[in-house]
Design an enzyme around this catalytic site. Sequence first.
Site, mmCIF file in Angstrom:
data_model
loop_
_atom_site.group_PDB
_atom_site.id
_atom_site.type_symbol
_atom_site.label_atom_id
_atom_site.label_comp_id
_atom_site.label_asym_id
_atom_site.label_seq_id
_atom_site.Cartn_x
_atom_site.Cartn_y
_atom_site.Cartn_z
ATOM 1 N N GLU A 1 0.826 -1.209 0.000
ATOM 2 C CA GLU A 1 0.000 0.000 0.000
ATOM 3 C C GLU A 1 0.860 1.258 0.000
ATOM 4 O O GLU A 1 0.555 2.231 -0.706
ATOM 5 C CB GLU A 1 -0.922 0.001 1.223
ATOM 6 C CG GLU A 1 -1.956 -1.116 1.226
ATOM 7 C CD GLU A 1 -2.894 -1.036 0.038
ATOM 8 O OE1 GLU A 1 -3.178 0.082 -0.440
ATOM 9 O OE2 GLU A 1 -3.339 -2.094 -0.445
ATOM 10 N N ASP B 1 3.604 -4.226 -5.774
ATOM 11 C CA ASP B 1 4.162 -5.502 -5.325
ATOM 12 C C ASP B 1 5.682 -5.495 -5.449
ATOM 13 O O ASP B 1 6.394 -5.981 -4.552
ATOM 14 C CB ASP B 1 3.596 -6.648 -6.174
ATOM 15 C CG ASP B 1 2.187 -7.053 -5.752
ATOM 16 O OD1 ASP B 1 1.720 -6.566 -4.706
ATOM 17 O OD2 ASP B 1 1.555 -7.849 -6.483
#
Length: 377
Positions: free
Chosen positions: A238, A321
């Site tokens: 995030e 990611d």
Amino acid sequence: MILLGGGIPLLWNLSGQVSGRAGFGPEYEIVQSLVFLLLATLFSAVTGLPWSLYNTFVIEEKHGFNQQTLGFFFKDALKKFVVTQCILLPVTALLLYIIKIGGDYFFIYAWLFTLVVSLVLVTIYADYIAPLFDKFIPLPEGELKQQIEMMAKGIDFPLTKVYVVEGSKRSSHSNAYFYGFFKNKRIVLFDTLLEDYSALNKEPAEGEDGENEDTKSKTKNKKQGCKNEEVLAVLGHELGHWKLGHTIKNIIISQMNSFLCFFLFAVLIGRKELFAAFGFYDMQPTLIGLMIIFQFIFSPYNEVLSFCLTVLSRRFEFQADAFAKELGKAQDLYSALIKLNKDNLGFPVSDWIFSMWHYSHPPLLERLQALKDAKQE
């Protein structure tokens, strides 16, 4: 049926009758527009209620996600409707007024107004709106909070507070997000994401009230949520969105699209044939024009835009990611994604055409493959 049956002009005329009885004649178009909006959203809420009930108490219930009682559901729905009207009606009234007095360049002022409103709502949502529906508590002092603060400091994320929201009272789905502008960033973790904090992992004490007993009967018979290291990996993902500028890029794209739509609205609003096609032969109400142009005329464009944004979103997810991977969180993110997919009963195999069009996040196997190189067996 609504379009072919003339439902929109019928509701507009009904709105005129209601506002007329309150002492507001046809010259008070904004008042009539607000009555129309109130009646339309009420109609939408009532007709959508059976589907919402079925989704919550049949589908979600069947798969063990629903944690709500029927009373909680209706109380929540009523609260959402009231809060929505308290925001929607004043904002719409001001927008219509700006369009009325804005002259030839009203679309610029309307766009600036919606920009300010969206930024204000993003700023106040988590502090003033979300707490009306869920309880937010500061994450207790401990190892997890220290590790979150250290990770945020390591990437210069201006973290001020970390909250845990009791999402388990509504659903066993899990989530995490951050919000705030400039130097006032805050992180919110759903308790269902945290293995150590999820109420669904704990047996309620004897003698608790009926609502808790009802929740107890729906508790899954397996451990839910992620370990601290996995939570940190999810947060690393995030925070990668922030560090890589994805949030700002999305805001810029959204506002560019908003400006384009208001400009095209200004070009099309004078076309009488658009209103006539929807049953308005003798009048051209501004709110109806907004509805026709934004909801119907722009529909093909919105489909194309939605697909492009979905493609961009998937690209951003892979980049986030990769950012977590650079933080050394690849192994923990790998296991966290598998756990979250299991907790949310996600199906790991996706048809590539369907997922390309509909999924804003890449399918699980694609994300795991991208992380696999750095994953330690």
